[in-house]
Design an enzyme around this catalytic site. Structure first.
Site, PDB file in Angstrom:
ATOM      1  N   SER A  41       0.830  -1.202   0.000  1.00  0.00           N
ATOM      2  CA  SER A  41       0.000   0.000   0.000  1.00  0.00           C
ATOM      3  C   SER A  41       0.867   1.256   0.000  1.00  0.00           C
ATOM      4  O   SER A  41       0.615   2.202  -0.754  1.00  0.00           O
ATOM      5  CB  SER A  41      -0.923   0.001   1.222  1.00  0.00           C
ATOM      6  OG  SER A  41      -1.844  -1.063   1.173  1.00  0.00           O
ATOM      7  N   ARG A  65       0.671   7.753   6.051  1.00  0.00           N
ATOM      8  CA  ARG A  65      -0.167   6.867   6.863  1.00  0.00           C
ATOM      9  C   ARG A  65      -1.607   7.363   6.903  1.00  0.00           C
ATOM     10  O   ARG A  65      -2.545   6.562   6.961  1.00  0.00           O
ATOM     11  CB  ARG A  65       0.403   6.738   8.282  1.00  0.00           C
ATOM     12  CG  ARG A  65      -0.338   5.697   9.128  1.00  0.00           C
ATOM     13  CD  ARG A  65       0.501   5.234  10.290  1.00  0.00           C
ATOM     14  NE  ARG A  65       1.606   4.387   9.873  1.00  0.00           N
ATOM     15  CZ  ARG A  65       1.510   3.063   9.723  1.00  0.00           C
ATOM     16  NH1 ARG A  65       0.362   2.451   9.936  1.00  0.00           N
ATOM     17  NH2 ARG A  65       2.550   2.357   9.357  1.00  0.00           N
ATOM     18  N   HIS A 124      -3.045   6.227   3.708  1.00  0.00           N
ATOM     19  CA  HIS A 124      -3.234   4.783   3.809  1.00  0.00           C
ATOM     20  C   HIS A 124      -4.510   4.447   4.577  1.00  0.00           C
ATOM     21  O   HIS A 124      -5.222   3.490   4.243  1.00  0.00           O
ATOM     22  CB  HIS A 124      -2.019   4.163   4.502  1.00  0.00           C
ATOM     23  CG  HIS A 124      -2.128   2.703   4.771  1.00  0.00           C
ATOM     24  ND1 HIS A 124      -2.462   2.198   6.018  1.00  0.00           N
ATOM     25  CD2 HIS A 124      -1.960   1.632   3.960  1.00  0.00           C
ATOM     26  CE1 HIS A 124      -2.475   0.875   5.953  1.00  0.00           C
ATOM     27  NE2 HIS A 124      -2.181   0.505   4.716  1.00  0.00           N
TER      28      HIS A 124
END
Length: 215
Positions: A19, A43, A46
């Protein structure tokens, strides 16, 4: 039945790493964030698959160092929801002696909210006030919690080490973050506008804990 060519099993680590690789490939350099700031921003993408966040994330220049240092010193992490608390796994924070607390459902907090007509998020901030010093305040849901925290600072209350201010919604969410941005007492990581949420607040703390472990 249509056959699928997708690999039937990926380990969790492989999924996360793949990812991140996809995110990196879709946000070519020069990126709006670099280094540890990109670790945080990536993040958050994500967590949501929302690249538009890159237009709204704001990271105070001292935020990452303040957050990493607080975690390394075993700080308390206060969240405004149980969802955010649950999203910060013990395995990331316990090596440093950190505790993660959400006071939202504590009986005295519930009672105070009922007696005063305030939200439980506001009452929870009041209950946390004596322990806020040196903590990380991770607010991902309730604008009233962030506003109450700002009032605490305006009244000379002990500041936390870092504010992760990401309340989500249509009523006072964007406005509460503007109040956060206007203050100069505490470093912050925020998402300007209506976007936010408990998963994003938790993801930010997780990213800081990962950085703390690598430092």
């Amino acid at each position: 039945m249509t056959k699928t060519s997708l690999q039937p099993f990926f380990s969790p680590d492989n999924i996360e790493q793949r990812s991140f690789e996809i995110i990196d490939s879709e946000v070519p350099e020069p990126r709006p964030f670099a280094g540890d700031e990109w670790t945080i921003a990536r993040r958050l993408i994500h967590t949501t698959a929302d690249f538009d966040l890159l237009n709204h994330i704001i990271i105070h220049p001292d935020a990452i160092s303040a957050g990493v240092s607080a975690i390394q010193q075993g700080c308390t992490i206060f969240t405004d929801t149980e969802m955010a608390r649950s999203g910060i796994p013990i395995r990331r924070t316990s090596p440093f002696g950190c505790s993660t607390q959400c006071l939202l459902n504590r009986p005295d907090v519930v009672q105070k909210a009922q007696e005063t007509g305030s939200t439980r998020a506001q009452a929870a901030m009041d209950a946390a006030a004596p322990e806020i010093g040196g903590s990380i305040m991770a607010i991902g849901n309730a604008p009233t919690a962030l506003i109450r925290l700002m009032q605490h600072l305006e009244n000379g209350g002990t500041p936390p080490a870092l504010i992760v201010g990401m309340p989500v919604g249509f009523v006072n969410a964007a406005e509460s973050k503007e109040i956060l941005l206007a203050q100069s007492t505490v470093p912050y990581i925020t998402i300007r506008g209506r976007k936010g949420g408990s998963p994003l607040a938790a993801a930010t703390v997780n990213a800081l804990a990962i950085l703390a472990a690598k430092a």
